[in-house]
Design an enzyme around this catalytic site. Structure first.
Site, PDB file in Angstrom:
ATOM      1  N   GLY A 124       0.806  -1.212   0.000  1.00 51.74           N
ATOM      2  CA  GLY A 124       0.000   0.000   0.000  1.00 51.74           C
ATOM      3  C   GLY A 124       0.843   1.268   0.000  1.00 51.74           C
ATOM      4  N   LEU A 148       8.863   1.363 -12.600  1.00 53.09           N
ATOM      5  CA  LEU A 148       8.074   1.624 -13.815  1.00 53.09           C
ATOM      6  C   LEU A 148       7.565   3.063 -13.737  1.00 53.09           C
ATOM      7  CD1 LEU A 148       6.094  -1.761 -13.950  1.00 53.09           C
ATOM      8  CD2 LEU A 148       8.244  -1.186 -15.069  1.00 53.09           C
ATOM      9  N   LYS A 189      -7.162   4.807  -3.188  1.00 58.91           N
ATOM     10  CA  LYS A 189      -7.909   4.776  -4.443  1.00 58.91           C
ATOM     11  C   LYS A 189      -9.072   5.753  -4.350  1.00 58.91           C
ATOM     12  CE  LYS A 189      -6.474   0.065  -5.131  1.00 58.91           C
ATOM     13  NZ  LYS A 189      -6.723  -1.323  -4.696  1.00 58.91           N
ATOM     14  N   ARG A 240      -8.410 -10.242   1.003  1.00 56.52           N
ATOM     15  CA  ARG A 240      -9.649  -9.778   1.640  1.00 56.52           C
ATOM     16  C   ARG A 240     -10.646  -9.318   0.569  1.00 56.52           C
ATOM     17  NH1 ARG A 240      -5.944  -5.472   1.564  1.00 56.52           N
ATOM     18  NH2 ARG A 240      -6.748  -3.811   0.244  1.00 56.52           N
TER      19      ARG A 240
HETATM   20  C1  MV4 Z   1       5.785   0.402  -8.014  1.00 52.09           C
HETATM   21  C2  MV4 Z   1       5.739   1.566  -8.832  1.00 52.09           C
HETATM   22  C3  MV4 Z   1       6.599   1.619  -9.897  1.00 52.09           C
HETATM   23  N1  MV4 Z   1       7.466   0.610 -10.143  1.00 52.09           N
HETATM   24  N2  MV4 Z   1       6.666  -0.578  -8.299  1.00 52.09           N
HETATM   25  C4  MV4 Z   1       2.675   1.885  -4.725  1.00 52.09           C
HETATM   26  C5  MV4 Z   1       1.859   1.097  -3.776  1.00 52.09           C
HETATM   27  C6  MV4 Z   1       2.309  -0.307  -3.873  1.00 52.09           C
HETATM   28  N3  MV4 Z   1       1.177  -1.165  -3.900  1.00 52.09           N
HETATM   29  C7  MV4 Z   1       3.120  -0.392  -5.102  1.00 52.09           C
HETATM   30  N4  MV4 Z   1       3.315   0.953  -5.569  1.00 52.09           N
HETATM   31  C8  MV4 Z   1       4.081   1.208  -6.648  1.00 52.09           C
HETATM   32  N5  MV4 Z   1       4.976   0.245  -6.968  1.00 52.09           N
HETATM   33  C9  MV4 Z   1       7.486  -0.463  -9.336  1.00 52.09           C
HETATM   34  N6  MV4 Z   1       8.350  -1.437  -9.592  1.00 52.09           N
HETATM   35  C10 MV4 Z   1       4.813   2.557  -8.512  1.00 52.09           C
HETATM   36  C11 MV4 Z   1       3.982   2.391  -7.398  1.00 52.09           C
HETATM   37  C12 MV4 Z   1       3.043   3.458  -7.165  1.00 52.09           C
HETATM   38  C13 MV4 Z   1       1.664   3.260  -7.336  1.00 52.09           C
HETATM   39  C14 MV4 Z   1       1.148   2.020  -7.665  1.00 52.09           C
HETATM   40  C15 MV4 Z   1      -0.200   1.847  -7.816  1.00 52.09           C
HETATM   41  C16 MV4 Z   1      -1.060   2.917  -7.680  1.00 52.09           C
HETATM   42  C17 MV4 Z   1      -0.581   4.161  -7.340  1.00 52.09           C
HETATM   43  C18 MV4 Z   1       0.789   4.344  -7.170  1.00 52.09           C
HETATM   44  C19 MV4 Z   1       1.265   5.618  -6.848  1.00 52.09           C
HETATM   45  C20 MV4 Z   1       2.612   5.788  -6.673  1.00 52.09           C
HETATM   46  C21 MV4 Z   1       3.511   4.719  -6.831  1.00 52.09           C
END
Ligand code: MV4
Length: 453
Positions: free
Chosen positions: A164, A203, A237, A291
């Site tokens: 999260g 990413l 979200k 969940r």
């Molecule tokens: C990432 C990413 C970019 N590259 N992993 C944020 C919450 C966690 N669940 C994983 N997250 C991210 N992981 C990699 N390899 C960018 C995020 C991220 C993000 C992911 C989903 C929804 C919103 C986000 C907001 C900022 C960063």
């Protein structure tokens, strides 16, 4: 089937679970804190038990009090909802020791998915595509530098006990790596008591797409399509939809089957969500949630499957009530999370709801536990309710969303309804041209006109 179930939650999800239980002919027990005596879930349940003072630590998270509530009322099963104890493996084990059925997966799978390194290693072996990264935990600066050089910058350091968005640090070059590593480690140790971290390729502009799965632990597992949840603020979200506007039916079928097949091999029992980042046509696993999720209604709207009903039946030992071929996707659904917050500053706005008029009509669903005269306590999260619309096409859903937002009246507190009224009229949103950073950029560049707020 169970005769009586205890709902270890509050707010809209407590009502959602109550409704599913009632339809199954199961008698319901609500629990509540002293701050929630007047809450709707208490009024609608067959019985209720006060489990402690306002602080969630002492009430909704109070395991001895919840066990006592089960014992006093004779509840045979407990549904945790989301948040609170929903992903606490130890709690699931304690319930089992007391012969109370936990409505959720096996404790072993909750624990596995809570450890992000273990989760990734497991799902990768089961054939789910993952973000390229370190093979497990990173031991020190030297190893991190070697892995990062191999991956190419930018990279992201993540806490194994995190999730999260907590305990994540991006490094854009080797000079930033050791600070990112040390910071992530310290945050992880402080927040979770576990300083294990791992490395992934970062990413830049992915979308967040998650696959809903359902397993019966008897060798059967199906998928119920995906939800796109790219519109987030501070890892919360804000807007979710299904299907994802970025996928076609063949991509959906493929990633869905990859997930269902993995869950079959794992012997997964119950409802789960497999989260991916999606970029340039590729899926990259990030986490699995064990969940029911806040955004589950968009899946229900396009499949007609009652996900909480399925959870309860599976927990009672029933097989899945439908096959993959019987899952048919109809139209498009969008959910807006309506919070008791200022629509531009997001300042929390607890207090009394002076007047309440929810929207209605074809294709409109409101999941909420508030009513006129209800006082939103300052103690818990700020979700007031969820507006979910369904249409035959995404455009029809957008028209219906515009109309129902304009119809929704919640007086006495600030809500995020005006944010959604702006978003639903935005060209990028209408054309589904967004990624995980879109909303924060929109807000930072004056999308909600903070000066006027
Ligand atoms: C990432 C990413 C970019 N590259 N992993 C944020 C919450 C966690 N669940 C994983 N997250 C991210 N992981 C990699 N390899 C960018 C995020 C991220 C993000 C992911 C989903 C929804 C919103 C986000 C907001 C900022 C960063």
């Amino acid at each position: 089937m169970f005769d009586k179930i205890l709902i270890a939650n509050r707010g809209e999800i407590a009502l959602r679970i109550l409704r599913a239980a009632k339809e199954l002919g199961i008698s319901t027990v609500a629990v509540h804190s002293t701050a929630d005596s007047e809450a709707m879930h208490v009024k609608l349940a067959d019985e209720s038990v006060c489990v402690g003072p306002p602080s969630a630590r002492d009430s909704y998270l109070n395991i001895p009090a919840l066990l006592a509530a089960c014992e006093i009322t004779g509840a045979e099963a407990l549904h945790p909802g989301y948040g609170f104890l929903a992903e606490n493996a130890r709690f699931a084990e304690i319930l089992a020791d007391h012969h109370i059925v936990f409505v959720g997966p096996k404790a072993e799978h909750i624990r596995m998915m809570g450890d992000k390194i273990e989760a990734k290693r497991t799902v990768k072996e089961l054939g789910i595509p993952c973000v390229p990264g370190s093979d497990g935990a990173i031991s020190g600066d030297h190893e991190a530098a070697a892995v990062a050089r191999e991956l190419g910058y930018p990279v992201i350091v993540k806490a194994s006990a995190g999730g999260g968005g907590r305990g994540m640090k991006v490094a854009r070059s080797q000079s930033e790596l050791s600070v990112a590593l040390a910071t992530a480690r310290l945050e992880a140790k402080t927040a979770f008591g576990d300083d294990a971290v791992y490395l992934e390729k970062f990413l830049e502009k992915p979308r967040h797409i998650e696959v809903q799965i359902l397993g019966d632990g008897r060798g059967k597992a199906i998928h119920l399509g995906e939800r796109e949840c790219s519109l987030q603020r501070r890892h919360q979200k804000v807007w979710e939809e299904s299907p994802s506007p970025a996928l076609n039916a063949s991509q959906r079928g493929h990633i869905g089957e990859v997930c269902a097949s993995a869950m079959r091999k794992l012997g997964y029992v119950g409802l789960g969500t497999i989260e991916f980042l999606y970029e340039d046509g590729q899926f990259y696993f990030i986490e699995m949630n064990t969940r029911i999720q806040v955004e589950h209604p968009v899946t229900e709207m396009i499949t007609g499957v009652d996900l909480v009903n399925e959870q309860i039946k599976i927990a009672a030992g029933s097989p899945l009530s439908l096959t993959q071929e019987q899952v048919i996707f109809h139209g498009h659904a969008i959910e807006c999370r309506i919070n008791a917050e200022h629509p531009a500053t997001f300042r929390p706005s607890p207090g009394e709801i002076a007047y309440y008029h929810p929207p209605g009509g074809l294709g409109v669903r409101v999941d909420s536990a508030v009513y006129a005269g209800y006082v939103i306590p300052p103690t818990y999260d700020s979700l007031v309710g969820k507006l979910i619309v369904h249409g035959r096409t995404r455009n029809e859903a957008l028209m219906r969303l515009r109309r129902s937002l304009d119809e929704f009246i919640i007086d006495g507190i600030d809500t995020t309804i005006p944010l959604f009224q702006t978003l639903v009229r935005n060209a990028d949103i209408q054309n589904a041209l967004y990624d995980i950073h879109w909303l924060e950029k929109f807000l930072a560049t004056g999308g909600m006109d903070i000066a006027a707020a």
